[in-house]
Design an enzyme around this catalytic site. Structure first.
Site, mmCIF file in Angstrom:
data_model
loop_
_atom_site.group_PDB
_atom_site.id
_atom_site.type_symbol
_atom_site.label_atom_id
_atom_site.label_comp_id
_atom_site.label_asym_id
_atom_site.label_seq_id
_atom_site.Cartn_x
_atom_site.Cartn_y
_atom_site.Cartn_z
ATOM 1 N N LEU A 91 39.717 -111.315 -35.164
ATOM 2 C CA LEU A 91 38.961 -110.287 -35.874
ATOM 3 C C LEU A 91 37.957 -109.719 -34.886
ATOM 4 O O LEU A 91 37.340 -110.472 -34.121
ATOM 5 C CB LEU A 91 38.227 -110.860 -37.093
ATOM 6 C CG LEU A 91 39.065 -111.288 -38.304
ATOM 7 C CD1 LEU A 91 38.177 -111.922 -39.367
ATOM 8 C CD2 LEU A 91 39.832 -110.122 -38.892
ATOM 9 N N ASP A 92 37.772 -108.412 -34.891
ATOM 10 C CA ASP A 92 36.825 -107.782 -33.976
ATOM 11 C C ASP A 92 35.405 -108.290 -34.208
ATOM 12 O O ASP A 92 35.085 -108.831 -35.277
ATOM 13 C CB ASP A 92 36.844 -106.262 -34.156
ATOM 14 C CG ASP A 92 38.099 -105.624 -33.596
ATOM 15 O OD1 ASP A 92 38.814 -106.291 -32.832
ATOM 16 O OD2 ASP A 92 38.360 -104.458 -33.933
ATOM 17 N N LEU A 93 34.558 -108.066 -33.224
ATOM 18 C CA LEU A 93 33.162 -108.481 -33.301
ATOM 19 C C LEU A 93 32.484 -107.953 -34.560
ATOM 20 O O LEU A 93 31.719 -108.659 -35.222
ATOM 21 C CB LEU A 93 32.414 -107.994 -32.050
ATOM 22 C CG LEU A 93 30.969 -108.444 -31.885
ATOM 23 C CD1 LEU A 93 30.897 -109.928 -31.554
ATOM 24 C CD2 LEU A 93 30.278 -107.627 -30.776
#
Length: 248
Positions: A107-109
């Site tokens: 999952l992206d930041l």
């Protein structure tokens, strides 16, 4: 653990280093040694207990105890096991977990929500491989109000990075004059796929949260908290039911 020969990448997956696909990347990068020699051969057979396998110069052994975790990832955490920029990593949110686990996918930041972590590389491979079509459901707040035609085109598939996306399911649950909140379910695992899909149709994502894998949702799991999954929970990951897409 029996001592039958297995492929090196499968052995790394069985040991909980990573999924088989990721393990192949580690092998290609020269991070794996067999009996003291760097191995870059994908098909190399090794015998557990006979061959000495090192990953990043640390001995690799198959763990008998497998563990499966569902974390409600907050924003601001990276889904890697280390970060050269010093940003917080998701495994720091797992106090008391002694086993070495890795995230299944990423999952992206700035993305929050459901994140699976495990030391079972075989299960991770099953979840990540497109042929198993594991459904992932997200809540996306997007700019503007997509037309019905736009929603239908996203459901049928759009051209993204020169390849058409697989069919998806979408449902608008809230909207105002500026933004819309949409539940979207996909079974592909392309990098930043949901964000790219909405960007392509002119409705960039403002915030994104993964709600579920298959039929396994976050339920009442608080942000930053985790739970150990049962065998029944694992089965729900591969379920084709999608209660989050049911109109109420």
């Amino acid at each position: 653990m029996n001592n039958k020969p297995v492929r090196l990448q499968k052995f790394l997956a069985m040991a909980g280093i990573a999924s088989r696909r990721k393990a192949e990347e580690f092998i290609a990068a020269g991070r794996v040694k067999v009996n003291g020699t760097i191995s870059t051969a994908m098909g190399q057979q090794i015998t557990p207990g006979v061959h000495k396998v090192l990953f990043d110069n640390k001995r690799v052994e198959v763990r008998e105890k497998l563990i499966y975790i569902l974390l409600n990832k907050p924003k601001g955490y990276v889904t890697t096991l280390s970060d050269p920029q010093g940003r917080p990593i998701v495994t720091s949110l797992l106090p008391g977990i002694k086993e070495r686990v890795f995230p299944v996918g990423r999952l992206d930041l700035d993305t929050e929500g459901a994140l699976l972590l495990t030391n079972d590389g075989e299960l991770a491979q099953s979840i990540l491989h497109p042929k198993f079509e594991v459904h992932k459901t997200y809540e996306a707040e997007v700019k503007g109000l997509p037309s019905e035609q736009t929603i239908r085109s996203l459901e049928k598939g759009i051209l993204l990075d020169e390849k058409k996306t697989a069919p998806a399911k979408l449902r608008i649950i809230r909207k105002n004059n500026r933004n819309s909140v949409i539940i979207i379910t996909i079974h592909e695992g392309r990098k930043r796929q949901v964000k790219k899909m909405f960007q392509m149709v002119g409705h960039p994502v403002q915030s994104l949260k993964r709600l579920a894998y298959g039929d396994l949702g976050l339920d009442n799991l608080a942000i930053g908290k985790f739970k150990i999954l049962t065998k029944n929970d694992i089965k729900r990951i591969f379920s084709k039911k999608n209660p989050l897409q049911t109109k109420k």
